[in-house]
Scaffold this active site. Structure first.
Site, PDB file in Angstrom:
ATOM      1  N   TYR A  53       0.833  -1.201   0.000  1.00  0.00           N
ATOM      2  CA  TYR A  53       0.000   0.000   0.000  1.00  0.00           C
ATOM      3  C   TYR A  53       0.868   1.251   0.000  1.00  0.00           C
ATOM      4  O   TYR A  53       1.869   1.345   0.698  1.00  0.00           O
ATOM      5  CB  TYR A  53      -0.937   0.017   1.208  1.00  0.00           C
ATOM      6  CG  TYR A  53      -2.062  -0.990   1.149  1.00  0.00           C
ATOM      7  CD1 TYR A  53      -2.300  -1.755   0.006  1.00  0.00           C
ATOM      8  CD2 TYR A  53      -2.902  -1.188   2.247  1.00  0.00           C
ATOM      9  CE1 TYR A  53      -3.325  -2.678  -0.040  1.00  0.00           C
ATOM     10  CE2 TYR A  53      -3.937  -2.107   2.207  1.00  0.00           C
ATOM     11  CZ  TYR A  53      -4.143  -2.864   1.069  1.00  0.00           C
ATOM     12  OH  TYR A  53      -5.165  -3.782   1.035  1.00  0.00           O
ATOM     13  N   PRO A 216     -16.750  -3.414   0.751  1.00  0.00           N
ATOM     14  CA  PRO A 216     -18.131  -3.663   1.174  1.00  0.00           C
ATOM     15  C   PRO A 216     -19.169  -2.817   0.437  1.00  0.00           C
ATOM     16  O   PRO A 216     -20.342  -3.184   0.393  1.00  0.00           O
ATOM     17  CB  PRO A 216     -18.114  -3.330   2.668  1.00  0.00           C
ATOM     18  CG  PRO A 216     -16.980  -2.380   2.828  1.00  0.00           C
ATOM     19  CD  PRO A 216     -15.942  -2.835   1.848  1.00  0.00           C
ATOM     20  N   LEU A 217     -18.735  -1.696  -0.159  1.00  0.00           N
ATOM     21  CA  LEU A 217     -19.647  -0.859  -0.948  1.00  0.00           C
ATOM     22  C   LEU A 217     -19.449  -1.079  -2.440  1.00  0.00           C
ATOM     23  O   LEU A 217     -19.997  -0.345  -3.258  1.00  0.00           O
ATOM     24  CB  LEU A 217     -19.465   0.624  -0.607  1.00  0.00           C
ATOM     25  CG  LEU A 217     -19.612   1.025   0.858  1.00  0.00           C
ATOM     26  CD1 LEU A 217     -19.591   2.542   1.001  1.00  0.00           C
ATOM     27  CD2 LEU A 217     -20.875   0.437   1.472  1.00  0.00           C
ATOM     28  N   GLY A 219     -16.858  -0.629  -4.443  1.00  0.00           N
ATOM     29  CA  GLY A 219     -16.266   0.507  -5.136  1.00  0.00           C
ATOM     30  C   GLY A 219     -17.155   1.731  -5.176  1.00  0.00           C
ATOM     31  O   GLY A 219     -17.032   2.563  -6.080  1.00  0.00           O
ATOM     32  N   GLY A 220     -18.074   1.868  -4.216  1.00  0.00           N
ATOM     33  CA  GLY A 220     -18.973   3.016  -4.168  1.00  0.00           C
ATOM     34  C   GLY A 220     -20.335   2.759  -4.770  1.00  0.00           C
ATOM     35  O   GLY A 220     -21.259   3.574  -4.622  1.00  0.00           O
ATOM     36  N   GLY A 223     -23.035   2.874  -2.241  1.00  0.00           N
ATOM     37  CA  GLY A 223     -22.967   4.033  -1.354  1.00  0.00           C
ATOM     38  C   GLY A 223     -23.808   5.206  -1.822  1.00  0.00           C
ATOM     39  O   GLY A 223     -23.506   6.358  -1.493  1.00  0.00           O
ATOM     40  N   GLY A 224     -24.854   4.937  -2.597  1.00  0.00           N
ATOM     41  CA  GLY A 224     -25.689   6.017  -3.118  1.00  0.00           C
ATOM     42  C   GLY A 224     -25.180   6.561  -4.427  1.00  0.00           C
ATOM     43  O   GLY A 224     -25.254   7.771  -4.692  1.00  0.00           O
TER      44      GLY A 224
END
Length: 331
Positions: A53, A216-217, A219-220, A223-224
């Site tokens: 990372y 968990p989203l 890649g967005g 997330g709306g």
């Protein structure tokens, strides 16, 4: 914050895992330190990172940021269950020099010492294989890991991005050697990507591994994404997965149905996606990778949500799981 044991171990970890991949590339050192402090204040004690990372020429930078935070003292290291990874190439030569990556005993020995130096600590709580090394036998890998345990450099061993049969092979080899084996699997798992339910999660549960979902989203996407798009913001992520996926009519329809459902219930999409994972059998806790303190606060709120059975059924209708194997692909 709620806590659970990591797989079959006695180690207690928070139900949210602080992902640090953004530390360095997207979040500077000072703000990364603030996010880690806020995580501790919220009760999050499980931090995940990897030796690569920082990426590119800055590989290792994220571990360095965590190390400088530990160096501030105040019980920061003692309160943290520290997880990092080995596998990716850390060399700076081009072309790549042999033995600078994968899971040979030689690279494992070099990599753990380099991570310990960057992290400014004397041990790693959970040392994870970032990917499967198809060229190195498990007997060699376990011999190297057992030495590290004996030296006190690591405590537990986990995997990431392994198939169900990889988990089985790894732990059967460990059993023959008298080694403790894998205690966790970090895999891609969320409402929109549920293939792990076929074999990876059943294998993990059978062998006593805690499941740590990454992305968990998605890649967005969860997330709306459509709401943000309509408000003039880009549905984007570092991987581009959200924007690319929304180009599919089928996926866009699913995400629209998801956001409409949650609007009716007065729920935030991202928080609901995290809360859903916390209801799944075998899941220790999802990895959240906040770039800001506000994003961390939103993730923490997800641990307080209770999703009723009716809502869970509706989510299954929008994002149906594959079902167990072999029925999912054979019957």
């Amino acid at each position: 914050m709620k806590y659970t044991q990591l797989g079959r171990t006695g180690l207690k970890v928070s139900r949210l895992v602080l992902g640090t991949m953004n530390f360095g590339p997207q979040t500077d050192e000072a703000n990364s330190h603030s996010i880690m402090d806020a995580a501790h204040e919220a009760g999050i004690n499980f931090f995940d990172t990897a030796n690569v990372y920082g990426w590119g020429e800055n590989k290792g930078r994220t571990e360095e940021i965590i190390g400088s935070w530990f160096a501030q003292g105040g019980g920061r290291r003692e309160k943290t269950v520290l997880a990092t990874k080995v596998y990716g190439n850390m060399g700076t030569d081009s072309p790549v020099w042999p033995n600078d990556d994968l899971l040979s005993a030689l690279n494992i020995r070099r990599a753990v010492d380099a991570s310990l130096k960057r992290l400014r600590t004397d041990h790693i709580d959970l040392y994870q294989f970032h990917h499967v090394d198809r060229a190195t036998p498990w007997e060699e890998i376990w011999q190297a890991m057992d030495v590290l345990v004996q030296q006190g450099k690591i405590l537990y061993v986990g995997s990431s991005n392994h198939a169900g049969w990889d988990i089985a092979k790894a732990n059967e080899t460990a059993r023959r050697r008298g080694s403790y084996g894998l205690v966790s699997e970090q895999c891609l798992y969320n409402l929109a990507e549920r293939r792990a339910e076929m074999e990876v999660i059943p294998a993990a549960r059978d062998y006593g591994l805690g499941v740590i979902p990454w992305s968990p989203l998605h890649g967005g996407l969860l997330g709306g994404a459509i709401r943000k798009e309509s408000e003039g913001g880009a549905a984007r992520s570092s991987s581009g997965r959200s924007a690319d996926a929304l180009n599919s009519t089928t996926v866009r329809g699913q995400v629209q149905a998801y956001e409409d459902l949650l609007d009716k219930h007065g729920l935030e999409p991202g928080e609901t996606a995290l809360a859903w994972l916390l209801t799944r059998p075998g899941v220790t806790g999802p990895i959240v990778g906040p770039r800001t303190a506000d994003q961390l606060a939103s993730a923490v709120r997800a641990t307080e949500l209770t999703l009723d059975e009716e809502l869970l059924r509706s989510l299954d209708e929008i994002f149906p799981g594959p079902g167990p194997s072999p029925e999912a692909f054979a019957w």
